[in-house]
Design a protein around this motif. Structure first.
Motif, PDB file in Angstrom:
ATOM      1  N   VAL A  47       0.891  -1.259  -0.071  1.00  0.00           N
ATOM      2  CA  VAL A  47       0.031  -0.143   0.172  1.00  0.00           C
ATOM      3  C   VAL A  47       0.806   1.308   0.227  1.00  0.00           C
ATOM      4  O   VAL A  47       0.574   2.246  -0.772  1.00  0.00           O
ATOM      5  N   ASP A  48       1.841   1.409   0.725  1.00  0.00           N
ATOM      6  CA  ASP A  48       2.864   2.423   0.987  1.00  0.00           C
ATOM      7  C   ASP A  48       3.332   2.617  -0.437  1.00  0.00           C
ATOM      8  O   ASP A  48       3.656   3.658  -1.064  1.00  0.00           O
ATOM      9  N   ALA A  49       3.827   1.597  -1.244  1.00  0.00           N
ATOM     10  CA  ALA A  49       4.495   1.592  -2.510  1.00  0.00           C
ATOM     11  C   ALA A  49       3.364   2.196  -3.478  1.00  0.00           C
ATOM     12  O   ALA A  49       3.987   3.007  -4.300  1.00  0.00           O
ATOM     13  N   ALA A  50       2.209   1.801  -3.424  1.00  0.00           N
ATOM     14  CA  ALA A  50       1.093   2.093  -4.467  1.00  0.00           C
ATOM     15  C   ALA A  50       0.888   3.564  -4.135  1.00  0.00           C
ATOM     16  O   ALA A  50       0.549   4.390  -5.147  1.00  0.00           O
ATOM     17  N   VAL A  51       0.805   4.193  -3.020  1.00  0.00           N
ATOM     18  CA  VAL A  51       0.504   5.643  -2.491  1.00  0.00           C
ATOM     19  C   VAL A  51       1.902   6.531  -3.077  1.00  0.00           C
ATOM     20  O   VAL A  51       1.514   7.455  -3.877  1.00  0.00           O
ATOM     21  N   ARG A  52       2.914   6.057  -2.906  1.00  0.00           N
ATOM     22  CA  ARG A  52       4.283   6.624  -3.491  1.00  0.00           C
ATOM     23  C   ARG A  52       3.996   6.807  -4.923  1.00  0.00           C
ATOM     24  O   ARG A  52       4.507   7.700  -5.640  1.00  0.00           O
ATOM     25  N   MET A  53       3.683   5.479  -5.477  1.00  0.00           N
ATOM     26  CA  MET A  53       3.863   5.252  -7.030  1.00  0.00           C
ATOM     27  C   MET A  53       2.622   6.327  -7.364  1.00  0.00           C
ATOM     28  O   MET A  53       2.665   6.833  -8.698  1.00  0.00           O
ATOM     29  N   GLN A  54       1.508   6.420  -7.021  1.00  0.00           N
ATOM     30  CA  GLN A  54       0.273   7.362  -7.561  1.00  0.00           C
ATOM     31  C   GLN A  54       0.858   8.729  -7.517  1.00  0.00           C
ATOM     32  O   GLN A  54       0.327   9.564  -8.348  1.00  0.00           O
ATOM     33  N   GLU A  55       1.690   9.143  -6.469  1.00  0.00           N
ATOM     34  CA  GLU A  55       2.213  10.597  -6.435  1.00  0.00           C
ATOM     35  C   GLU A  55       3.077  10.819  -7.449  1.00  0.00           C
ATOM     36  O   GLU A  55       3.043  11.971  -8.241  1.00  0.00           O
ATOM     37  N   SER A  56       4.040   9.888  -7.918  1.00  0.00           N
ATOM     38  CA  SER A  56       4.847  10.216  -8.853  1.00  0.00           C
ATOM     39  C   SER A  56       4.480   9.750 -10.468  1.00  0.00           C
ATOM     40  O   SER A  56       4.732  10.411 -11.498  1.00  0.00           O
ATOM     41  N   PHE A  57       3.490   8.724 -10.408  1.00  0.00           N
ATOM     42  CA  PHE A  57       3.119   8.174 -11.560  1.00  0.00           C
ATOM     43  C   PHE A  57       1.533   8.014 -11.577  1.00  0.00           C
ATOM     44  O   PHE A  57       1.074   6.852 -11.223  1.00  0.00           O
ATOM     45  N   PRO A  58       0.647   8.920 -11.620  1.00  0.00           N
ATOM     46  CA  PRO A  58      -0.947   8.666 -11.225  1.00  0.00           C
ATOM     47  C   PRO A  58      -1.368   7.472 -12.100  1.00  0.00           C
ATOM     48  O   PRO A  58      -1.027   7.390 -13.360  1.00  0.00           O
ATOM     49  N   GLY A  59      -2.056   6.809 -11.509  1.00  0.00           N
ATOM     50  CA  GLY A  59      -2.717   5.518 -12.001  1.00  0.00           C
ATOM     51  C   GLY A  59      -2.214   4.353 -12.422  1.00  0.00           C
ATOM     52  O   GLY A  59      -2.388   3.409 -12.734  1.00  0.00           O
ATOM     53  N   ALA A  60      -0.608   4.540 -12.267  1.00  0.00           N
ATOM     54  CA  ALA A  60       0.138   3.307 -12.880  1.00  0.00           C
ATOM     55  C   ALA A  60      -0.304   2.099 -11.848  1.00  0.00           C
ATOM     56  O   ALA A  60      -0.068   0.994 -12.449  1.00  0.00           O
ATOM     57  N   GLY A  98      -6.884   9.727  -7.128  1.00  0.00           N
ATOM     58  CA  GLY A  98      -6.527   8.783  -5.888  1.00  0.00           C
ATOM     59  C   GLY A  98      -7.113   7.480  -6.377  1.00  0.00           C
ATOM     60  O   GLY A  98      -6.875   6.668  -5.422  1.00  0.00           O
ATOM     61  N   GLY A  99      -7.657   7.359  -7.487  1.00  0.00           N
ATOM     62  CA  GLY A  99      -8.130   5.949  -7.770  1.00  0.00           C
ATOM     63  C   GLY A  99      -9.622   5.658  -7.616  1.00  0.00           C
ATOM     64  O   GLY A  99     -10.229   5.102  -8.354  1.00  0.00           O
TER      65      GLY A  99
END
Length: 744
Positions: free
Chosen positions: A432-445, A502-503
């Motif tokens: 989940v932490d990885a997904a949140v950071r990913m969303q901040e840098s690469f939205p929707g990835a 945010g998804g």
């Protein structure tokens, strides 16, 4: 009213009471008492048959289907022989807040090269790997993060093995580059994180709730043997239910969360019904009745309460079927089975066991736990509260209504929004932490929209339309993000489109709507023979919430109408069902208000260990409404039957209210404490939707067992007076005969 009216002893009426033929429930209980060995062996045989039924139904477990367009996409993919490839991503990022650009950071590039080499070194594990080393689209807009994306390679039987190997490889790369963040999130990893969290949560809930229930029962009964009887009924009922549900699961989808909810509901109602029965049996024993006589009276009174209450719970929860959602369908069947079995055990195995034990049920006393709350006798506190209320019903009732309306006010702004994995689980979960950071840098990835293209369409026309879709994505940069990924699975093509936001928030939903209604119809939809459906985590949450919104009025109307009919038939009164429904609506409205105030508005977040995302999970209010209407009827029917019983004995309505509430206080308080304890366990779980369920259910039960039971119900009956018990046009008919209520 006069000061001493509520304290006057009941006066027998001059009209003779007619002896009524024994009801089916009484006859069943009488048979169980006379044939206790057969009754107990029959119950155990039923449990055994239910367990054996698990292996009698061949085939695999049924698969659930998502609602709406996401469900159509899911169906198309399931028709393919090959599994849908899972897209996984690994974020490369320097730890700390002041990292250098990816192109200039030799450590990040070295970690990326190590990761790419390690993944490519796994035999046949990954496909279509994209790296920021050779693709600028894999570098974040601020230039400080990189993203390695790839698909899990087949064949089908090897995908799980490949996933495990990839996770292990990413972990080893992270160990070799501790100064760089190397974290994974994607289709399978997020699904695995959610599944593991749900299973861990409900495992903890079951471990906490059962010991908590046992402690409360010990305090209630003060005897190890007596306290074990409700637990024994709950245990055998749950075992039988899960045996039958294993067979039902071949036809109807049942997930692990549904199974755990069924268990907790089963424990709550089994113990409630046992308390209702044991409370009346002990009261009659204290009045000098024999074991057999006490059990027969309990069958005629509390036994009927159990049957009517159980039927009410089953039918109220059945309203969820109108949503057409597979999750609710499995939950409805499971609830019907566990409640139905609890009712059956309460009128067969329970009286047989009590008759077998007789006075020995009081053995193994634990005196230091305190006075038994189920002993005969009324509660002085609730008796005094009810006395005060019936003297000034308008004042007390008005104050209680005002308090509940104030509590309900925040619900007027309730916003239904699914949490999604990143808002549902805490960031202490690594994925989940990885997904949140990913969303901040690469939205929707981490969780893009999935466009499933099927039909008889040429590859050339489809490729041309996909190029046009790239243009649409670039034209709506505020809603979509690059890069798109395209994957062929047998006869369909899957296009993954990252969505901004945010998804599950408004921005992501606008992106989904634009994709479905504009971008795809103007591109892929114009390719001859092409058909498309959009799925993914955002699409599923959107379609699920829309289905809940569309069907909510139908479910509400069904539950309200059904509750009215059941109570009108049970009590032969129009006032009783109208009052009960109004009081239930007030308590549920107040619970909705607390739910909104805490979770949507963000109050008490530090206390409950949550972070508000500005909404309430869409299915929670609907599920709470159906379940609470059924469960709260337990208390209403039990209390109303005791009040009516005293009224039929010749007392005034106001004295009947005071004495009925005072005499039922012990069992209602105990039952409410157990149910509140069971649902409060949800608050300590990690998923925010289960915290919502715990807070909402516990709040409603506490309100129902205090303000509604102690203030609003006596105030309403005191204001209505004698009119509360009769149907228009048949006033006094049942009073003259002294015919007991069907649920008295």
């Amino acid at each position: 009213m006069p000061r001493n009216e509520a304290e006057a002893p009941p006066r027998p009426r001059d009209e003779p009471r007619e002896r009524l033929p024994a009801s089916r429930i009484q006859r069943l209980v009488a048979w169980s008492i006379d044939h206790r060995a057969k009754a107990l062996l029959g119950w155990l045989a039923l449990v055994l048959v239910a367990v054996v039924a698990t292996g009698l139904v061949p085939g695999r477990d049924a698969l659930g289907r998502d609602p709406g367009e996401s469900g159509r996409a899911q169906h198309v993919l399931r028709d393919q022989e090959s599994y849908e490839p899972s897209l996984e991503n690994v974020l490369i990022q320097r730890r700390g807040s002041h990292g250098r650009a990816f192109a200039e950071d030799t450590d990040m590039r070295a970690a990326t090269q190590d990761l790419v080499s390690t993944l490519n070194g796994l035999p046949g594990a990954v496909a279509n790997l994209r790296s920021p080393l050779d693709n600028n689209a894999q570098v974040s807009k601020d230039g400080r993060s990189g993203l390695v994306s790839f698909f899990l390679a087949g064949p089908n039987k090897q995908m799980s093995k490949h996933y495990i190997a990839i996770v292990d490889a990413v972990g080893k790369v992270q160990q070799r580059h501790p100064e760089i963040r190397v974290v994974q999130a994607g289709d399978r990893s997020l699904n695995r994180a959610v599944d593991d969290a749900v299973q861990d949560d409900f495992g903890r809930a079951e471990k906490f709730s059962l010991p908590l229930t046992a402690v409360i029962l010990l305090i209630v009964f003060g005897s190890l043997l007596a306290a074990s009887i409700p637990l024994l009924l709950a245990a055998t009922t749950s075992v039988a239910t899960f045996g039958l549900m294993a067979a039902v699961g071949k036809v109807i989808s049942v997930n692990s969360a549904t199974s755990s909810m069924i268990l907790l509901v089963g424990v709550a109602v089994s113990i409630d019904y046992s308390l209702f029965y044991l409370r009346r049996e002990r009261e009659e024993r204290a009045a000098g009745k024999s074991v057999g006589q006490a059990l027969q009276i309990a069958a005629r009174t509390s036994g009927r309460v159990v049957v009517v209450s159980g039927l009410t719970v089953i039918l109220c929860v059945a309203g969820l079927v109108f949503t057409g959602l597979d999750n609710f369908r499995g939950l409805t069947v499971g609830t019907a089975l566990v409640v139905g079995l609890a009712v059956l055990g309460s009128v067969t195995a329970l009286p047989a066991l009590l008759a077998l034990l007789g006075d020995r049920v009081e053995k193994l006393r634990v005196p230091w736990l305190g006075r038994r709350r189920t002993e005969a006798g009324r509660s002085k506190v609730w008796f005094a509260v009810a006395q005060a209320v019936v003297r000034r019903p308008l004042l007390w009732g008005g104050a209680a209504v005002l308090a509940l309306l104030v509590m309900a006010l925040p619900a007027l702004d309730m916003r239904l929004q699914d949490a999604g994995p990143t808002n549902s689980l805490p960031r202490s979960v690594p994925t989940v932490d990885a997904a949140v950071r990913m969303q901040e840098s690469f939205p929707g990835a981490a969780s893009p929209a999935k466009v499933v293209v099927s039909g008889d369409v040429s590859r050339t026309a489809l490729d041309r339309s996909i190029e046009q879709l790239h243009g649409q994505v670039a034209a709506h940069a505020d809603l979509f993000a690059e890069p798109l990924s395209v994957q062929r699975v047998d006869n369909v093509t899957i296009i993954r489109v990252p969505l901004a936001g945010g998804g599950t928030d408004d921005r992501s939903n606008r992106g989904l709507e634009t994709l479905r209604e504009q971008a795809l119809p103007d591109t892929v939809g114009k390719a001859p023979g092409a058909e498309f459906d959009v799925s993914g985590k955002t699409a599923f949450a959107y379609d699920f919430t829309e289905r809940v919104r569309d069907t909510m009025p139908i479910v509400f109307a069904f539950v309200l109408l059904l509750s009215f009919v059941l109570l009108a038939v049970a009590f032969r009164s129009l006032a009783i069902p109208l009052v009960s429904i109004a009081l239930n609506l007030l308590s549920i409205g107040a619970a909705y208000g607390v739910l909104t105030w805490v979770f949507q508005d963000g109050h008490l977040g530090s206390v409950l260990g949550l972070h508000s995302y500005g909404g309430v999970v869409g299915w929670i209010p609907l599920f709470m409404f159906a379940l609470l209407f059924g469960l709260s009827m337990d208390y209403h029917i039990f209390i109303l039957s005791r009040i009516r019983e005293r009224w039929l004995a010749g007392t005034s309505t106001r004295f009947a209210v005071v004495d009925g509430i005072g005499s039922s206080a012990g069992v209602v308080t105990s039952a409410a404490a157990i149910m509140t304890g069971v649902f409060s366990v949800f608050i300590v779980l990690s998923a925010i939707e289960y915290k919502m369920l715990g807070v909402g259910m516990a709040t409603a039960i506490v309100i129902d067992a205090t303000l509604v039971r102690g203030v609003l119900l006596p105030a309403a009956i005191a204001l209505l007076g004698e009119r509360v018990w009769v149907l228009p046009g048949v006033r006094g008919a049942r009073r003259r005969t002294g015919d007991p209520s069907p649920t008295s």
